[in-house]
Design an enzyme around this catalytic site. Structure first.
Site, PDB file in Angstrom:
ATOM      1  N   GLU A 227       0.980  -1.171   0.092  1.00 52.56           N
ATOM      2  CA  GLU A 227      -0.011   0.094  -0.155  1.00 52.56           C
ATOM      3  C   GLU A 227       0.984   1.239  -0.092  1.00 52.56           C
ATOM      4  OE1 GLU A 227      -2.802   2.410   3.226  1.00 52.56           O
ATOM      5  OE2 GLU A 227      -2.903   0.135   3.223  1.00 52.56           O
TER       6      GLU A 227
ATOM      7  N   LYS B  28     -11.464  -0.599   7.082  1.00 55.71           N
ATOM      8  CA  LYS B  28     -10.197  -0.599   7.564  1.00 55.71           C
ATOM      9  C   LYS B  28     -10.451  -0.186   8.983  1.00 55.71           C
ATOM     10  CE  LYS B  28      -5.929   2.278   7.412  1.00 55.71           C
ATOM     11  NZ  LYS B  28      -5.176   3.223   6.879  1.00 55.71           N
TER      12      LYS B  28
END
Length: 212
Positions: free
Chosen positions: A41, A130
């Protein structure tokens, strides 16, 4: 959503990469991938994040799962998608931004902590919620969220280590985001790629144990 989740589940760990330059970001990502963690990421706190994403995809193709993190504007979401990012991650869940992320057609992961925030993210249709910063509550907190949200795709980020990775998956995490314990800022600054690779190897080994 099942198809979108499959890639995240199969990867298991997303390395949250923050680096002071694009060159260091690329070196860090390479060390992480060599160590066995293939989810990267690239955060927008990294200079030229779209260029880093594009280069990593050119180098690794489907062998790595490359996306963008710390997406805080629609412009960033569009730029990341144009660079080929497979997934987009935001630290929070803002309705307009989330819709813009979804409109790119990429897998969308937005941040939440409280039950109300989880509900908002699910209502907007994100692929993964998340839980951030997950270090505030630990695995037990994510487990508690399973009560009202038994089927929600939850991904802890913050406080994830090789030692507690199994605990996160035991309470139903679909994947886990690993930041400083993997893409360590001091090691990046020192260009200590051996340390980064070893950290990745420990995470990959812990994930293998979880899946055994």
């Amino acid at each position: 959503m099942t198809d979108r989740l499959a890639r995240a589940r199969a990867t298991g760990i997303l390395a949250v990469l923050r680096a002071p330059s694009a060159a260091l970001a690329l070196e860090t990502a390479e060390a992480i991938i060599r160590g066995g963690v293939t989810g990267i990421e690239v955060t927008f706190s990294t200079p030229d994040a779209p260029a880093v994403i594009r280069e990593l995809i050119a180098r690794h193709g489907d062998a790595a799962y490359i996306g963008a993190g710390t997406v805080t504007t629609a412009v960033q979401a569009t730029a990341a998608a144009a660079a080929g990012a497979e997934f987009l991650v935001s630290p929070g869940t803002l309705p307009d931004l989330t819709r813009a992320m979804i409109d790119t057609g990429r897998t969308v992961m937005t941040g939440a902590l409280t039950p109300t925030e989880v509900m908002r993210a699910l209502e907007l249709g994100v692929d993964v919620v998340k839980i951030f910063p997950a270090s505030l509550g630990g695995p037990s907190y994510l487990g508690s969220l399973r009560g009202p949200f038994p089927d929600a795709p939850l991904m802890p980020t913050g406080g994830v280590t090789p030692d507690n990775l199994a605990a996160w998956f035991a309470v139903g995490a679909v994947a886990a985001g690993a930041g400083g314990d993997l893409a360590n800022s001091a090691s990046i600054a020192a260009s200590d790629w051996g340390d980064i690779e070893q950290r990745s190897t420990r995470f990959a080994a812990a994930l293998a144990v979880v899946r055994a």
